[in-house]
Enzyme design. Structure first.
Site, PDB file in Angstrom:
ATOM      1  N   ASP A  26       4.218   1.014  11.831  1.00  0.00           N
ATOM      2  CA  ASP A  26       2.986   0.317  11.428  1.00  0.00           C
ATOM      3  C   ASP A  26       2.950  -1.154  11.876  1.00  0.00           C
ATOM      4  O   ASP A  26       1.918  -1.806  11.755  1.00  0.00           O
ATOM      5  CB  ASP A  26       2.821   0.384   9.912  1.00  0.00           C
ATOM      6  CG  ASP A  26       2.861   1.807   9.428  1.00  0.00           C
ATOM      7  OD1 ASP A  26       1.852   2.494   9.555  1.00  0.00           O
ATOM      8  OD2 ASP A  26       3.936   2.246   8.970  1.00  0.00           O
ATOM      9  N   CYS A  62      -4.840   8.667   7.979  1.00  0.00           N
ATOM     10  CA  CYS A  62      -5.237   8.228   9.311  1.00  0.00           C
ATOM     11  C   CYS A  62      -5.006   9.292  10.366  1.00  0.00           C
ATOM     12  O   CYS A  62      -4.034  10.042  10.293  1.00  0.00           O
ATOM     13  CB  CYS A  62      -4.459   6.967   9.675  1.00  0.00           C
ATOM     14  SG  CYS A  62      -5.043   5.533   8.792  1.00  0.00           S
ATOM     15  N   ARG A  76      -3.544  10.809   1.850  1.00  0.00           N
ATOM     16  CA  ARG A  76      -2.476  11.825   1.873  1.00  0.00           C
ATOM     17  C   ARG A  76      -1.706  11.848   0.554  1.00  0.00           C
ATOM     18  O   ARG A  76      -0.816  12.672   0.366  1.00  0.00           O
ATOM     19  CB  ARG A  76      -1.495  11.502   3.011  1.00  0.00           C
ATOM     20  CG  ARG A  76      -1.888  12.134   4.326  1.00  0.00           C
ATOM     21  CD  ARG A  76      -0.957  11.695   5.419  1.00  0.00           C
ATOM     22  NE  ARG A  76       0.348  12.314   5.388  1.00  0.00           N
ATOM     23  CZ  ARG A  76       0.606  13.532   5.819  1.00  0.00           C
ATOM     24  NH1 ARG A  76      -0.342  14.287   6.284  1.00  0.00           N
ATOM     25  NH2 ARG A  76       1.844  14.005   5.772  1.00  0.00           N
ATOM     26  N   LYS A  83       0.839  -1.208   0.000  1.00  0.00           N
ATOM     27  CA  LYS A  83       0.000   0.000   0.000  1.00  0.00           C
ATOM     28  C   LYS A  83       0.869   1.252   0.000  1.00  0.00           C
ATOM     29  O   LYS A  83       0.480   2.275  -0.570  1.00  0.00           O
ATOM     30  CB  LYS A  83      -0.901  -0.006   1.244  1.00  0.00           C
ATOM     31  CG  LYS A  83      -1.470   1.354   1.578  1.00  0.00           C
ATOM     32  CD  LYS A  83      -2.095   1.389   2.942  1.00  0.00           C
ATOM     33  CE  LYS A  83      -2.274   2.804   3.441  1.00  0.00           C
ATOM     34  NZ  LYS A  83      -1.063   3.411   4.006  1.00  0.00           N
TER      35      LYS A  83
END
Ligand code: EPU
Length: 440
Positions: A312, A122, A98, A24
């Site tokens: 993450d 987010c 973004r 991603k």
């Protein structure tokens, strides 16, 4: 409020195999890079996630012809008819991402102007864009903040620059690369981020005709060229999704083969996974992760830029750490506000306390400020089902893992947010024998 309500009957080990495709955090950037070419590009291993849809929509608004074969994961992008898009259309499309900020350099090169709406992404801290705007100004762009967003112009083109990043930001490094490759002359970027997704973007740009060299000290040199062409590229696999399923296997006492996962991009994660007591087997077609039985071990871990432990990876791992024996410490040094998701875990029986202090190791730039960026997890604590709401992409996946590990029924609200970055997660959960039902 975000849509999607999932009922989870927890307490069953996740068992089986799933496949991860392209990252991603690379695919949308490689899609933006296609804007720089005079000919069409083909990107493979493209996952069907919402971020890909959002960026496809934005590229189409700018005249890029896009064809996506979701089954095969092949995306064709033809930028030969790029044009300016209407401000209102851009705003309507970009809401949750973004990525639009990365359109600036390529659009300034192609059209001499760009418009960027207020950015989404987010809610994990302030997520400012000051580095991006400073970089674009240094290349010679004029930045005009307007009520709906930011208008940028560069009627006489962009020139190479010397840029020193205050922090090795992933996005700011990508901004520099996507702008410098076609700027006049040389660019030197100091303090760059060197995540594998950035190196993959460098590969894409080199295929297009760019001249980029990466030094050992986080300095990147770019020689601007007059023309770039389309590329053919296979996106590197998603190491965040891989780690998420690995942590889910550990937290539920399961055994999951993640086909498509690459060892070399995940060395730091694999070390931590092993230290906690997880087992894994690197195979030609992926990595198998499982809970080998016995107690999990507590540990101290600090998130950091590559090659450190990714921010993450932190949230899914924290769920597994609630099942480890003793006190674990997680020090988050990339984002100032990424422990909001722990409230729901505590509601489910976890014992987690968050602190303003830098715990567990070196101090970071958030240390003397008012941010709860260290967590102490005391385990093992049995988890029980609860009604919880997804806060953001990674926090949301962690809630899902907690619900799967917990005894009893949970209702997880807002799961559509998870589609942003986890391809077909509902069918993957079912393939892993999870008892999940979508209620809305
Ligand atoms: N920062 C600034 N000013 C800026 C840009 C960043 O202060 O102009 C700060 C941020 O606030 C943050 C730090 O720099 O504290 C690092 O941010 P970075 O720019 O590296 O993050 P990003 O490019 O916005 C990407 C990923 C994130 C991932 C980070 C770190 C994408 C689309 N997003 O964000 O992924 O956490 O790098 O690796 O690539 C996710 O996948 O869930 C996700 C949030």
């Amino acid at each position: 409020m975000v849509d999607g309500l999932l009922q989870v009957e927890g307490g069953r080990p996740l068992t089986g195999e799933i496949t991860v495709r392209g990252a991603k955090n690379l695919v949308p950037k490689a899609m933006v890079a296609a804007l720089l070419g005079t000919t069409a590009s083909v990107l493979r291993n493209v996952p069907g996630i919402r971020d890909v849809e959002v960026v496809s929509g934005l590229l189409r608004l700018h005249g890029v012809a896009i064809e996506y074969d979701e089954q095969e994961g092949v995306l064709g992008l033809d930028p030969s008819r790029v044009e300016s898009a209407h401000v209102a259309d851009i705003d309507a499309h970009a809401g949750s991402s973004r990525i639009p900020i990365l359109f600036c350099g390529p659009l300034l090169h192609r059209l001499g102007e760009a418009f960027i709406p207020d950015l989404g992404g987010c809610r994990i801290g302030d997520r400012p864009i000051d580095f991006h705007l400073d970089i674009l100004r240094t290349f010679g762009a004029t930045v005009d903040k307007q009520s709906q967003g930011i208008r940028l112009t560069a009627p006489s083109g962009l020139h190479g620059a010397v840029i020193e990043l205050p922090y090795p930001s992933v996005g700011a490094t990508e901004q520099t690369l996507l702008t410098a490759v076609r700027a006049r002359g040389l660019t030197e970027l100091r303090g760059a981020a060197v995540e594998p997704e950035i190196m993959d973007l460098v590969d894409v740009l080199q295929k297009m005709g760019a001249i980029i060299s990466v030094d050992t000290d986080r300095t990147i040199h770019i020689e601007g060229v007059d023309e770039l062409v389309g590329y053919h590229h296979v996106a590197l696999p998603d190491r965040i999704e891989t780690a998420s399923w690995a942590s889910a296997a550990l937290a539920t006492g399961g055994n999951v083969l993640v086909r498509g996962a690459h060892q070399s991009d995940m060395t730091t994660f694999l070390n931590v996974f092993r230290k906690v007591g997880g087992a894994f087997d690197v195979r030609e077609d992926g990595i198998r992760f499982w809970h080998p039985g016995g107690d999990l071990k507590s540990l101290v871990v600090e998130t950091n830029v590559h090659p450190g432990f990714m921010t993450d990876w932190q949230q899914p791992l924290v769920v597994a750490l609630t099942q480890a024996q003793g006190l674990s410490i997680v020090h988050e040094t990339v984002y100032e506000n990424r422990f909001g998701f722990t409230h729901a875990l505590c509601q489910m029986g976890a014992q987690i306390q968050v602190y303003r202090e830098c715990l567990g190791g070196a101090s970071c730039r958030f240390g003397q400020r008012n941010f709860y960026h260290s967590a102490v997890i005391s385990g093992p604590t049995p988890l029980h089902g609860a009604d919880i709401e997804v806060p953001d992409l990674r926090g949301g996946f962690s809630h899902l893992i907690a619900a799967l590990a917990a005894e009893g029924t949970s209702r997880v609200e807002g799961i559509n947010l998870i589609d942003r970055g986890y391809e077909s997660f509902m069918s993957k959960l079912k393939a892993l024998d999870a008892d999940v039902t979508r209620l809305a």
